[in-house]
Design an enzyme around this catalytic site. Structure first.
Site, short mmCIF file in Angstrom:
data_model
loop_
_atom_site.label_atom_id
_atom_site.label_comp_id
_atom_site.label_asym_id
_atom_site.label_seq_id
_atom_site.Cartn_x
_atom_site.Cartn_y
_atom_site.Cartn_z
N THR A 124 0.82 -1.21 0.00
CA THR A 124 0.00 0.00 0.00
C THR A 124 0.85 1.26 0.00
O THR A 124 1.85 1.34 0.68
CB THR A 124 -0.94 -0.02 1.23
N GLY A 178 -10.66 -4.20 0.23
CA GLY A 178 -10.18 -3.86 1.57
C GLY A 178 -10.61 -2.46 1.99
O GLY A 178 -11.56 -1.88 1.46
N ASP A 179 -9.87 -1.92 2.93
CA ASP A 179 -10.21 -0.61 3.49
C ASP A 179 -9.73 0.55 2.63
O ASP A 179 -10.28 1.66 2.72
CB ASP A 179 -9.58 -0.46 4.88
N GLY A 195 -2.70 -1.98 6.46
CA GLY A 195 -2.84 -3.05 7.44
C GLY A 195 -3.95 -4.00 7.06
O GLY A 195 -4.35 -4.06 5.90
N1 ASP Z 1 -5.06 -2.37 3.82
C1 ASP Z 1 -4.87 -3.10 2.59
C2 ASP Z 1 -6.04 -4.04 2.40
O1 ASP Z 1 -6.50 -4.64 3.36
C3 ASP Z 1 -3.61 -3.89 2.54
C4 ASP Z 1 -2.35 -3.15 2.85
O2 ASP Z 1 -2.35 -2.16 3.58
O3 ASP Z 1 -1.31 -3.55 2.35
O4 ASP Z 1 -6.43 -4.24 1.27
#
Ligand code: ASP
Length: 202
Positions: free
Chosen positions: A103, A133-134, A155
């Site tokens: 990310t 995801g978020d 995360g």
């Molecule tokens: N937060 C991201 C997700 O859950 C993954 C990441 O932060 O690498 O898609």
């Protein structure tokens, strides 16, 4: 999990709470540019999958093939997780941890006091087809308000969505917390107690 790439991204301006997001796009070279386009040139906040890609084509975005997104590091990560799954081994916290690091987040403050936040990701390794995801969810992985702060998260996305992390940090700042205190309570307190982990830049 299907050995393909799907990207999510979002961007938000703190001045007017304008926001744009795309999810599950596979052929857009820089998904954050498309999220910005959704914000500035559509009446929507989020577009997903083929609909997002059709909008991209209409807006003159070039499409790229999936080789562009391949990195050996992430491919090997996926193979390790798949091997473990095949041996029916429990996926550990370390494996969960290994799933991130894709990310990119940014927050900015200009000379006039305007805040902005943006987040772009390939998501977690071995995610299900269609899993979002978020990162593209305003309030979870990205939030900016001139009344408080700007946050971009990374995360374990499911926890960030459930706990509306980016918005929660901003709301606490609006109500009088310092930024450091708000981030600490939400990340090292609430999120951790729930079993999630990750971090923010704010
Ligand atoms: N937060 C991201 C997700 O859950 C993954 C990441 O932060 O690498 O898609």
């Amino acid at each position: 999990a299907a050995g393909e790439h799907e990207m999510d991204a979002s961007i938000m301006e703190g001045r007017g709470l304008n926001a744009g997001a795309v999810a599950s796009v596979a052929r857009i070279r820089n998904p954050i540019d498309l999220a910005a386009k959704v914000m500035t040139d559509s009446e929507h906040v989020m577009l997903v999958g083929e609909g997002a890609e059709e909008f991209a084509r209409q807006q003159g975005f070039a499409m790229t093939d999936s080789d562009y997104f391949h990195t050996e590091f992430r491919w090997q990560q996926l193979q390790r997780i798949k091997e473990k799954e095949a041996r029916q081994k429990k996926v550990t916290d370390q494996d969960q941890h290994d799933q991130w690091f894709s990310t990119v987040g940014a927050v900015a403050l200009d000379q006039r006091g305007n805040l902005a936040a943006a987040t772009s990701t390939g998501g977690t390794s071995n995610k299900r087809w269609g899993r979002v995801g978020d990162s593209p969810i305003i309030g979870a992985g990205t939030y900016a308000s001139n009344h408080s702060c700007a946050v971009s998260a990374t995360g374990h996305g499911e926890y960030f969505i459930r706990h509306v992390v980016a918005y929660d940090i901003c709301k606490r700042v609006e109500l009088g917390s310092s930024l450091a205190e708000a981030a600490d309570v939400v990340i090292n307190g609430i999120l951790k107690e729930a079993g999630g982990s990750g971090g923010v830049i704010a």
